[in-house]
Design a protein around this motif. Sequence first.
Motif, PDB file in Angstrom:
ATOM      1  N   ILE A 129       1.010  -1.225   0.110  1.00 63.03           N
ATOM      2  CA  ILE A 129       0.060   0.086  -0.025  1.00 63.03           C
ATOM      3  C   ILE A 129       0.846   1.222  -0.072  1.00 63.03           C
ATOM      4  N   SER A 130       1.906   1.252   0.616  1.00 61.93           N
ATOM      5  CA  SER A 130       2.844   2.407   0.688  1.00 61.93           C
ATOM      6  C   SER A 130       3.440   2.819  -0.783  1.00 61.93           C
ATOM      7  N   TYR A 131       3.696   1.695  -1.136  1.00 60.17           N
ATOM      8  CA  TYR A 131       4.385   1.858  -2.682  1.00 60.17           C
ATOM      9  C   TYR A 131       3.116   2.426  -3.635  1.00 60.17           C
ATOM     10  N   TYR A 132       2.062   1.769  -3.758  1.00 54.08           N
ATOM     11  CA  TYR A 132       1.013   2.215  -4.417  1.00 54.08           C
ATOM     12  C   TYR A 132       0.511   3.748  -4.234  1.00 54.08           C
ATOM     13  N   LEU A 133       0.509   4.074  -3.128  1.00 54.07           N
ATOM     14  CA  LEU A 133       0.387   5.473  -2.487  1.00 54.07           C
ATOM     15  C   LEU A 133       1.241   6.427  -3.050  1.00 54.07           C
ATOM     16  N   LYS A 134       2.521   6.132  -3.187  1.00 50.47           N
ATOM     17  CA  LYS A 134       3.591   6.900  -3.916  1.00 50.47           C
ATOM     18  C   LYS A 134       3.430   6.970  -5.281  1.00 50.47           C
ATOM     19  N   SER A 135       3.094   5.706  -5.929  1.00 43.96           N
ATOM     20  CA  SER A 135       2.697   5.864  -7.264  1.00 43.96           C
ATOM     21  C   SER A 135       1.501   6.616  -7.558  1.00 43.96           C
ATOM     22  N   VAL A 136       0.582   6.865  -6.672  1.00 46.03           N
ATOM     23  CA  VAL A 136      -0.718   7.592  -7.003  1.00 46.03           C
ATOM     24  C   VAL A 136      -0.236   9.138  -6.985  1.00 46.03           C
ATOM     25  N   GLU A 137       0.571   9.159  -6.069  1.00 47.50           N
ATOM     26  CA  GLU A 137       1.102  10.820  -6.016  1.00 47.50           C
ATOM     27  C   GLU A 137       1.871  11.073  -7.257  1.00 47.50           C
ATOM     28  N   LEU A 138       2.401  10.190  -7.798  1.00 48.31           N
ATOM     29  CA  LEU A 138       3.416  10.760  -9.020  1.00 48.31           C
ATOM     30  C   LEU A 138       2.457  10.709 -10.137  1.00 48.31           C
ATOM     31  N   ASP A 139       1.240   9.654 -10.205  1.00 52.51           N
ATOM     32  CA  ASP A 139       0.319   9.732 -11.287  1.00 52.51           C
ATOM     33  C   ASP A 139      -1.081   9.558 -10.878  1.00 52.51           C
ATOM     34  N   PRO A 140      -1.873  10.574 -10.424  1.00 53.37           N
ATOM     35  CA  PRO A 140      -3.204  10.208  -9.908  1.00 53.37           C
ATOM     36  C   PRO A 140      -4.167   9.675 -11.156  1.00 53.37           C
ATOM     37  N   GLU A 141      -3.959   9.699 -12.471  1.00 58.47           N
ATOM     38  CA  GLU A 141      -4.468   9.267 -13.440  1.00 58.47           C
ATOM     39  C   GLU A 141      -4.161   7.868 -13.795  1.00 58.47           C
ATOM     40  N   TYR A 142      -3.418   7.389 -13.096  1.00 56.74           N
ATOM     41  CA  TYR A 142      -2.699   5.788 -13.178  1.00 56.74           C
ATOM     42  C   TYR A 142      -3.909   4.657 -12.928  1.00 56.74           C
ATOM     43  N   ALA A 143      -4.774   4.202 -13.797  1.00 58.00           N
ATOM     44  CA  ALA A 143      -5.989   3.434 -13.255  1.00 58.00           C
ATOM     45  C   ALA A 143      -5.373   2.165 -12.714  1.00 58.00           C
ATOM     46  N   GLN A 144      -4.370   1.439 -13.257  1.00 59.18           N
ATOM     47  CA  GLN A 144      -4.058   0.109 -12.642  1.00 59.18           C
ATOM     48  C   GLN A 144      -3.427   0.216 -11.511  1.00 59.18           C
ATOM     49  N   VAL A 145      -2.593   1.412 -10.980  1.00 55.33           N
ATOM     50  CA  VAL A 145      -2.268   1.245  -9.715  1.00 55.33           C
ATOM     51  C   VAL A 145      -3.474   1.444  -8.616  1.00 55.33           C
ATOM     52  N   ARG A 146      -4.312   2.200  -9.303  1.00 55.80           N
ATOM     53  CA  ARG A 146      -5.683   2.365  -7.989  1.00 55.80           C
ATOM     54  C   ARG A 146      -6.326   1.152  -8.193  1.00 55.80           C
ATOM     55  N   GLU A 147      -6.280   0.304  -9.076  1.00 56.62           N
ATOM     56  CA  GLU A 147      -6.846  -1.044  -8.994  1.00 56.62           C
ATOM     57  C   GLU A 147      -6.181  -1.811  -8.113  1.00 56.62           C
ATOM     58  N   TYR A 148      -5.125  -1.970  -8.065  1.00 57.60           N
ATOM     59  CA  TYR A 148      -4.182  -2.794  -7.015  1.00 57.60           C
ATOM     60  C   TYR A 148      -4.293  -2.351  -5.672  1.00 57.60           C
ATOM     61  N   LEU A 149      -4.217  -0.928  -5.474  1.00 57.00           N
ATOM     62  CA  LEU A 149      -4.622  -0.313  -4.240  1.00 57.00           C
ATOM     63  C   LEU A 149      -5.601  -0.714  -3.583  1.00 57.00           C
ATOM     64  N   GLY A 150      -6.885  -0.753  -4.520  1.00 59.57           N
ATOM     65  CA  GLY A 150      -8.246  -1.151  -4.048  1.00 59.57           C
ATOM     66  C   GLY A 150      -8.267  -2.502  -3.531  1.00 59.57           C
ATOM     67  N   GLU A 151      -7.480  -3.296  -4.441  1.00 56.39           N
ATOM     68  CA  GLU A 151      -7.308  -4.710  -4.215  1.00 56.39           C
ATOM     69  C   GLU A 151      -6.814  -5.115  -2.889  1.00 56.39           C
ATOM     70  N   ALA A 152      -5.592  -4.280  -2.278  1.00 57.08           N
ATOM     71  CA  ALA A 152      -4.848  -4.074  -1.013  1.00 57.08           C
ATOM     72  C   ALA A 152      -5.848  -3.613  -0.073  1.00 57.08           C
ATOM     73  N   TYR A 153      -6.708  -2.810  -0.197  1.00 62.67           N
ATOM     74  CA  TYR A 153      -7.682  -2.464   0.695  1.00 62.67           C
ATOM     75  C   TYR A 153      -8.604  -3.487   0.986  1.00 62.67           C
ATOM     76  N   VAL A 154      -9.055  -4.262  -0.067  1.00 60.47           N
ATOM     77  CA  VAL A 154     -10.124  -5.243   0.088  1.00 60.47           C
ATOM     78  C   VAL A 154      -9.311  -6.418   1.116  1.00 60.47           C
ATOM     79  N   ILE A 155      -8.009  -6.721   0.921  1.00 55.48           N
ATOM     80  CA  ILE A 155      -7.267  -7.613   1.623  1.00 55.48           C
ATOM     81  C   ILE A 155      -7.297  -7.184   3.018  1.00 55.48           C
TER      82      ILE A 155
END
Length: 190
Positions: A129-155
């Motif tokens: 999640i910490s890596y995903y959040l850094k990725s989102v900071e760099l590119d908020p429009e990157y759909a794939q990272v948001r998918e994986y971040l969401g899957e981590a939140y599901v976990i």
Amino acid sequence: MTIATVRIASILIGGCIAAFALSAPAFAMGGGGSGSGGGSSGSGGSSESTMPTCKKGQMYDKKTKRCVKQSSANVTEENRTDYAYSLAKAGRYDEALAMLDTLKNPNTAEALNYRGYATRKLGRTDEGISYYLKSVELDPEYAQVREYLGEAYVIKGRLDLAKEQLETIKTICGTECEAYRDLNEAILKP
């Protein structure tokens, strides 16, 4: 056609198939990389189709279309990043992380996303999640990272946060993109 002609044709075709098989590069079969795929990103990230994986110590070079030593100086950063993702999708998470460690600039949206994916798949969800959040900071429009971040939140049992990511993906690429479909499925079947 006579029987002899058919036999000769069969031998020739078999020989051609064998010659082709022996001349093609040998790729190691990846492990059963489970989990959902990537899909479209808002900014040029890799799609679900990943490149072939090679035996340990090698990587696939997109330019030459063959396996080369990982230490090859001619392989681009983008190629190394994409190959790390292929390793992760093949279930070779530790190798994927090691490949990401070879990057001169490991702080790109894609590299951080793939690092998050590999660490999450290794069971280190909070680190992922910490890596995903850094990725989102760099590119908020990157759909794939948001998918994986969401899957981590599901976990983590945080369906509220997963649904927030799903809504954001909807604004990026709609409800028909792979990132939306995969996260929606993960939310429906936690």
